[in-house]
Structure formats: C-alpha cells, structure tokens
Design an enzyme around this catalytic site. Structure first.
Site, mmCIF file in Angstrom:
data_model
loop_
_atom_site.group_PDB
_atom_site.id
_atom_site.type_symbol
_atom_site.label_atom_id
_atom_site.label_comp_id
_atom_site.label_asym_id
_atom_site.label_seq_id
_atom_site.Cartn_x
_atom_site.Cartn_y
_atom_site.Cartn_z
ATOM 1 N N HIS A 115 52.743 31.985 42.253
ATOM 2 C CA HIS A 115 53.809 32.670 43.114
ATOM 3 C C HIS A 115 53.454 33.611 44.332
ATOM 4 O O HIS A 115 54.117 34.202 44.907
ATOM 5 C CB HIS A 115 54.580 33.380 42.038
ATOM 6 C CG HIS A 115 54.040 34.659 41.571
ATOM 7 N ND1 HIS A 115 53.525 34.520 40.247
ATOM 8 C CD2 HIS A 115 53.901 35.988 41.875
ATOM 9 C CE1 HIS A 115 53.004 35.819 40.060
ATOM 10 N NE2 HIS A 115 53.416 36.664 41.190
ATOM 11 N N ASP A 138 51.758 28.537 36.673
ATOM 12 C CA ASP A 138 51.692 29.635 37.634
ATOM 13 C C ASP A 138 50.101 30.083 38.089
ATOM 14 O O ASP A 138 49.647 31.246 38.183
ATOM 15 C CB ASP A 138 52.342 31.061 37.096
ATOM 16 C CG ASP A 138 52.652 32.234 38.149
ATOM 17 O OD1 ASP A 138 52.799 31.782 39.361
ATOM 18 O OD2 ASP A 138 52.532 33.385 37.715
ATOM 19 N N SER A 185 49.178 40.755 40.582
ATOM 20 C CA SER A 185 49.501 39.261 40.295
ATOM 21 C C SER A 185 48.214 38.682 40.623
ATOM 22 O O SER A 185 47.666 38.680 41.905
ATOM 23 C CB SER A 185 50.600 38.661 40.666
ATOM 24 O OG SER A 185 51.801 39.232 39.953
#
Length: 401
Positions: free
Chosen positions: A131, A161, A245
């Site tokens: 993402h 992911d 992230s």
C-alpha cells in the site's frame, strides 16, 4: 585603725583597677573570637559581590563545573545501531493531469518506510508494504544519510501487503539481518524503526513488547465493505504511526522479525500496532524479487458468498437443503481452468475443501493460498440441485488460464 582603713581603701582601689583591666581583656578576647567565627562561617565579600567557595585550587579563585559523560549503551541502542541504517524512506510519486490532457511532473502522493534486506552486485533490495507504493508512477528511496535513489518496483502483492524495490547499492552500507519470528514470545521486547508522518521524522525509534503472536486481522482488499482476507500478524504496543508502514520491527538483537504494516485506529484503542511476521514474508519476498509476483494456485472461478443470497432464492433457485446456510456460490467457471477440468459448474455451492468446512469466500482464499500450492490436488464438496457432489481438482496458476 587608720592603717587598716588605709589598707582597706588601697585594696579596694587595687581590686577596682584589676576588675577594669580584666573586663577589658575579656571583651577584647570575645571580639577576636567572634570575628574568627564570623570569618569562618560566612563567605568573604569583595566589592559587594559574592565570591565562590572552592574546595580546591588557589584561594579566591572559582572553579568551573565540568560535564560528565556516562555510557548509556543498552540492548536497545545496540539493536538500533545494528539495524537503524537499513531502514529507509519510501516516497510514492504520481503524475497528475495537467492542462489539455498533458501529464504534469510527478508529485509526492504519500510516504512510508522500507528495509534493505539484501545487497547483491551493484544493487540493493528493499522490502516495503504494497500500500506504500500502490498506484505509483515513480518511487524514490531516501537512505539513512539523506541520499536519494530512484527505485524500481520489482513486484507487489496486495494479499500480504508486501512489495520489493531495487536501487543502486553504491551508497548502501547496512543490510538488515533476518531473525526468527516463529520464536517470538509475548512480553519479549521489540523495537519499531521507521518514518512516522514523513521524512522529517526519519529513523524514529519506538519500543514496546510483543503483545501477541499469530493474530488474524480481517482485511478488505478492494474496499467494498466485505472481508476478503485474514492477515496473520504480530501484535505490539510499540508505537506505529502513518509513515511507519514498511519499516522494521526488530528484536533485542537487532534482527528483523517483522515488517510494520498497520495499526488499529479507534478512539477507544491505544497501543495496538501490527507487523507482518518475517518468516511468513520471506517466501513472498523471494517470489517478488525473482518473478515479480507470487505463485498462488487458482481454481478458475468467480464467486460470491451464500450468506448474501436471500433465503428464498437459496431454496428455490439453488435447491439447497434448509440446513445449508453458509458456503460459496460459483458464479462462473472459467473455461479450461482447474474447476472446469474437475467438472464444477456455474451455481454450484462450495461447502467443503479437503475436509474443511468453508463458510465464505474469505475462508476459501485462506485455505487455497496458505495451504495449497500450484500442482496440488484438492477435494471439493459442492451442492448441485440439492445433491452433494464431490470432485478432485489439480490446481493451476493464472498463467494457464
């Protein structure tokens, strides 16, 4: 009598004189002693300014305090020193639409983190979250020393992911060492390293513990409000914020044991961060690096959950027994697919795979993607026109459709 009187008077006179002399001497001694006490008890005054009292050195001179250096090394500082420079910033650049349909220069659409996990030849390889780079036209990597490198996206996988990038290895000095995420225990100290809120906070370090292992979190891949996947993650209370992230979750030895992925953001929730276990991530990373995609088996069907079908249609159109209320409806079978070769048909309702009950499409994907490989055989039970049918199929990959 007179002599006595004279002697008496003289004696009195001498006593009086002696008393005055003694009093004067006593007063003088008292003044001197008092002055000494005052001099010793209070600092000297010089021109109205207080001078400093020194325990050593030349009298009247003040000594300056010196800074004292302490060794504050710990397991945390050692771990950060080992792994910190392997964590990089990842910038997602996207071109916007300009006037007259022309593409404008790529602009920053988002930032995240990544971890250098390998250096080979003239190149270095970075793992990050899918993402973070999703929808990018260009990706830029910022190393720990501020050097910026243009990155090539080798591949990405939305189900786990994860994504892999490649950059020049010329300025790379640190590569992360993989640890063993299966050996993690609740309560074990961990450290999150990343770039929360962007590159201005690059290399931020937060500490915490493993709050839980083998957690499963529902994920909506296509944002349609339906759960598509159950992600297996490590739960930690180390602070993970937007921009973290793709960053590193390391153990006290500075080994990479997870890729920071997300946090549960609710007003009533605090301290629940989630990371992808490195043991689960490694085979995905290897596939993305070498092939640009993950080899996953496919059945060759489109589907929807039986729970979304009104009860009247379940019985009248699908002819299901009343006790069958969960499963997955095959909307369409792709020609020449594993499902077609096994004899599955449109509107069959899958209720079991390899003896495992299947309640919805998420459970079907979980079984298919985590327990099966391309070329494996799989037993499938379906309801067709009210009758139970069992078939065996040999799973293929998308390239064979």
């Amino acid at each position: 009598m007179g002599y006595y009187d004279d002697h008496t008077n003289t004696e009195r006179s001498n006593k009086k004189s002696g008393s005055k002399a003694g009093y004067f001497f006593s007063s003088l001694v008292g003044v001197i002693v008092g002055a000494l006490i005052v001099a010793l008890a209070f600092p000297m005054f010089d021109g109205g300014n207080n001078s400093t009292v020194s325990n050593s050195g030349t009298a009247g001179q003040a000594t300056e305090s010196q800074p004292i250096s302490y060794d504050v090394s710990s397991d945390v500082t050692a771990a950060v020193e080992k792994a910190g420079d392997a964590v990089v910033g990842v910038t997602n650049l996207q071109a916007g639409g300009g006037m007259f349909g022309q593409q404008s220069e790529a602009q920053e659409a988002g930032t995240g983190s990544g971890v250098i996990y390998k250096e080979e030849g003239d190149s270095a390889f970075i793992v990050t979250n899918y993402h973070v780079i999703e929808g990018s036209d260009q990706v830029e990597v910022t190393l720990a020393d501020g050097t910026k490198e243009e990155a090539t996206v080798l591949g990405g996988d939305q189900w786990t992911d994860l994504a892999v990038l490649q950059i020049s290895g010329e300025n790379v000095e640190t590569v992360a060492e993989f640890g063993d995420s299966q050996a993690l225990k609740p309560g074990e100290p961990v450290i999150a390293i990343g770039n929360p809120l962007g590159l201005q906070f690059s290399g931020s370090v937060t500490t915490g513990v493993v709050s839980g292992v083998e957690r499963t979190i529902p994920v909506d891949i296509n944002q349609d409000g339906q759960v598509d996947w159950q992600a297996e993650v490590i739960q930690t209370d180390a602070a993970i914020n937007p921009g973290n992230s793709g960053g590193a979750l390391v153990n006290s030895q500075g080994q990479l044991i997870g890729i920071n992925s997300m946090k549960i953001a609710q007003s009533s929730v605090e301290g629940i961060g989630l990371a992808i276990p490195i043991d689960m991530a490694q085979p995905i990373i290897n596939d993305l690096e070498s092939k640009g995609e993950v080899d996953r088996p496919t059945m060759g069907i489109t589907l929807f959950d039986l729970a979304n079908v009104p009860a009247v249609y379940q019985q009248e159109q699908l002819n299901l027994p009343e006790e069958v209320t969960t499963g997955v409806v095959i909307e369409r079978v792709v020609p020449n697919s594993a499902a077609a070769n096994a004899g599955l048909e449109d509107m069959d309702v899958i209720v079991e795979m390899d003896g495992e009950k299947i309640n919805n499409s998420m459970e079907l994907r979980q079984h298919l993607y985590t327990e099966k490989s391309v070329g494996d055989e799989m037993q499938v039970k379906v309801y067709r026109n009210g009758e139970m049918v069992e078939v065996t199929m040999t799973l293929t990959d998308d390239s064979q459709l």
